[in-house]
Design an enzyme around this catalytic site. Sequence first.
Site, PDB file in Angstrom:
ATOM      1  N   ASP A 366       0.820  -1.218   0.000  1.00  0.00           N
ATOM      2  CA  ASP A 366       0.000   0.000   0.000  1.00  0.00           C
ATOM      3  C   ASP A 366       0.856   1.272   0.000  1.00  0.00           C
ATOM      4  OD1 ASP A 366      -2.131   1.663   0.292  1.00  0.00           O
ATOM      5  OD2 ASP A 366      -2.848   0.813   2.176  1.00  0.00           O
ATOM      6  N   TRP A 476      -4.193  -8.403  -3.888  1.00  0.00           N
ATOM      7  CA  TRP A 476      -5.550  -7.856  -4.051  1.00  0.00           C
ATOM      8  C   TRP A 476      -6.193  -7.760  -2.674  1.00  0.00           C
ATOM      9  CZ3 TRP A 476      -8.385  -7.806  -9.003  1.00  0.00           C
ATOM     10  CH2 TRP A 476      -9.736  -7.471  -8.874  1.00  0.00           C
ATOM     11  N   ASP A 477      -6.255  -6.556  -2.140  1.00  0.00           N
ATOM     12  CA  ASP A 477      -6.702  -6.379  -0.759  1.00  0.00           C
ATOM     13  C   ASP A 477      -8.179  -5.962  -0.710  1.00  0.00           C
ATOM     14  OD1 ASP A 477      -6.415  -6.258   1.989  1.00  0.00           O
ATOM     15  OD2 ASP A 477      -4.649  -4.974   1.925  1.00  0.00           O
ATOM     16  N   ASP A 533     -11.392 -18.137   0.912  1.00  0.00           N
ATOM     17  CA  ASP A 533     -12.453 -19.075   0.562  1.00  0.00           C
ATOM     18  C   ASP A 533     -12.167 -19.655  -0.812  1.00  0.00           C
ATOM     19  OD1 ASP A 533     -13.760 -17.320  -1.537  1.00  0.00           O
ATOM     20  OD2 ASP A 533     -13.927 -15.998   0.199  1.00  0.00           O
ATOM     21  N   GLU A 613      21.807 -12.791  11.315  1.00  0.00           N
ATOM     22  CA  GLU A 613      20.420 -13.068  10.903  1.00  0.00           C
ATOM     23  C   GLU A 613      20.324 -13.223   9.386  1.00  0.00           C
ATOM     24  OE1 GLU A 613      17.720 -10.923  14.375  1.00  0.00           O
ATOM     25  OE2 GLU A 613      18.649  -9.664  12.841  1.00  0.00           O
TER      26      GLU A 613
HETATM   27  C1  DGJ Z   1      -4.135  -5.155   4.918  1.00  0.00           C
HETATM   28  C2  DGJ Z   1      -3.222  -6.239   4.460  1.00  0.00           C
HETATM   29  O1  DGJ Z   1      -3.574  -7.458   5.000  1.00  0.00           O
HETATM   30  C3  DGJ Z   1      -1.791  -5.847   4.807  1.00  0.00           C
HETATM   31  O2  DGJ Z   1      -0.915  -6.893   4.531  1.00  0.00           O
HETATM   32  C4  DGJ Z   1      -1.452  -4.612   4.045  1.00  0.00           C
HETATM   33  O3  DGJ Z   1      -1.481  -4.893   2.675  1.00  0.00           O
HETATM   34  C5  DGJ Z   1      -2.431  -3.501   4.383  1.00  0.00           C
HETATM   35  N1  DGJ Z   1      -3.797  -3.925   4.241  1.00  0.00           N
HETATM   36  C6  DGJ Z   1      -2.198  -2.308   3.530  1.00  0.00           C
HETATM   37  O4  DGJ Z   1      -3.133  -1.337   3.708  1.00  0.00           O
END
Ligand code: DGJ
Length: 731
Positions: A366, A476-477, A533, A613
């Site tokens: 994001d 794709w959020d 899903d 690490e």
């Molecule tokens: C929710 C996602 O699950 C995170 O990994 C990240 O991409 C944030 N949104 C970004 O807004």
Amino acid sequence: MSILHNEQTGIFSLETAHSLYQMKADATGVLLHLYYGGKTGGDMDYLIRYTDRGFSGNPYELSSNRGYSLDTLPQEYSGNGVGDFRLPAVQVLSENGSRSVDLRFVGYAIAKGRRQLSDLPFVREAEETETLTITLRDSVIDLDLELKYHVFPSQDVIVRSARLINTGNQPLVIEKAASACVDFLYGDFDVIHFHGRHCMERIPERLSLPRGVASFGSRRGMSSHHSNPFVILCDRHATENTGDCYGCMLMYSGNHLEEMEVDQAGSTRLVSGIHPDGFSWTLAPGEAFQTPEALLSYSANGLNGLSRHYHDIIRHQVISPRWQTAKRPVLINSWEAAYFDFDAEKILRFARSAKEMGMEMLVLDDGWFGKRDDDNAGLGDWVVNEKKLGCSMQELSDQIHALGLEFGLWFEPEMVNEDSDLYRAHPDWALADPDRKPMLARNQLVLDMSRQDVVDYLFDAMCAVLDHAKIEYVKWDFNRSISNCYSHALSADRQGEVAHRFMLGTYQLLDRLLKRYPDLMIEGCSGGGGRFDAGMLYYCPQIWCSDDSDAVERLEIQRGTSYGYPASTMGAHVSASPNHQTGRMTPLSTRSIIAQSGTFGYELNPEKLTDAEKEEIKKQISDYHRFELLIAEGSYYRLTELDENKDFEAWMFVSPDQKEALVNLVMTHVRANGPFPHIRLQGLNPQYHYRLEGENIAHSGLALVNGGFAFPQMHRDYPAAQLHLVAIDEA
Ligand code: DGJ
């Protein structure tokens, strides 16, 4: 032949490798469910007994037969309002105000293969797939109902759905149309459902089914963190490895409902489909409505056995063939490394470091578009913020590729911020009730995906970015639940269609993008695993499992997810310690072992890693490459019972030829002078001897399964151990 119809008895038999499903249309045309379970070698209609139960009435034409009642007989797809007082599978409002549905058998067809669905995800045909279509009819309201059964014999799965067709001259309004209804005439069941919340998804809860109705579902416009569209009914004594288990998984990413009713005689009905609350769908004369598919499976080998059926069908018939056997890149994601605070220079520094450690892809999360410096603005404006980056996306992508890494980018297509150019230009593109301020969540609104113009805009906007730079992967959020589910493009009487049309719009967008970019990998995400899903998995071979990246919490989340979904679908990353969500400190080795049981990656700032690490991470990645096929294709076994063992969690993978296995154990509670963590392994070939890597010793499969293996005592917080077994000969 996996589907048989006996013309003499009228019995339909659907056979998979280890299960039998039977039904029959009786003389009245009622389609009775006869049996679902282990093979029997014969007809199961003898199990039905007819009796006159008080207050369970009789169909008009059978009023002299007081022992015949729709309320007491097992129904294949229960009607509504005509004498079966249990849960209906279907409810339809006719022009005259009646909601009754009385379905009677008309005919059937058996075919090889299956037809694809045009606007919904579906279980892809296998070589041996056969399809049974049974047509039922309500001739009073002129409704035809086609029950579809696609049989996948070697995976022990039967895929069901229903198609409703208005054959009359008046519109019909569908108020409920389940994908599947299964009546279990006998048996006492526990139900396991998968509840949760943001940052803790798919937590299994096992409950004894009470008399009456139990139900789980989502009204959030998404399958949700809170209730996964998957339930298991199992016998009260079933364990991970023994006992009868039935699964019902809905292939759908929107509102859903799973209902179970134990009736007056102790029979159990399971109904699963689109959530009827707020749903209605007008079916004009000649139109048809297709429900999502439900994947049914039965196993006599406990919960592990059932999970393996689902893993198998998802890996081979749900995931796109493009990704079924392809190796997934070990990626580094910028989110927990930088959140919104980055420019191209910083991202390139991450990329260089990631490459040195052996990672294969950099994902820019994001914040790269519009005016997106925090989560209050910019969604909808899918235009690269070159000022923030300091270069174009093409330049950034070129430089990342020049380092030898692939490149991925985050999108949240279905959302819009009020503070965006898109919203200013098209406020009516957001879902909102007229004259009412909509609920905000993360300061964002939801786009109206039921509108074709919105879907078209998103397709063009995303293509513009994807065409401009070389991008192999999209995350794709989807970061809020849907409220105020009202479309400005539909009439008042059609608002009940919006939630489902929203999902059809999202599926269409995914489909079009994948047709245009067939090599693009889309990783699903919804604030972590809020849309984990089978519907999303049809388009996205992997889904970010949870926004909780804490290794110890991930043990629970990934275990819960594993009941229905294979490791190869679970996005899992090694993140920083202390963890950003919990503050917990865990060893790097433990974080890696847990993330390896998913689609492996890293989500931390590589500039904060010490040299030691970095060396450890190099080794983790090379180990992962040794095991990735075994993890992706192997049979998965949970080695501890649900809630049984509080001190450790253990699970293993066994290769399809049983010649290799990987056992993982994580201590969740280290005790002073404690017992040795002992587990009995599963799935090994008793005839083989297995060499234990690092132990320089071999044991027979029989010994490891029956006698088990004891790990040494471990110390400090959350230590983990991994055991790699390779068969050396046949005993
Ligand atoms: C929710 C996602 O699950 C995170 O990994 C990240 O991409 C944030 N949104 C970004 O807004």
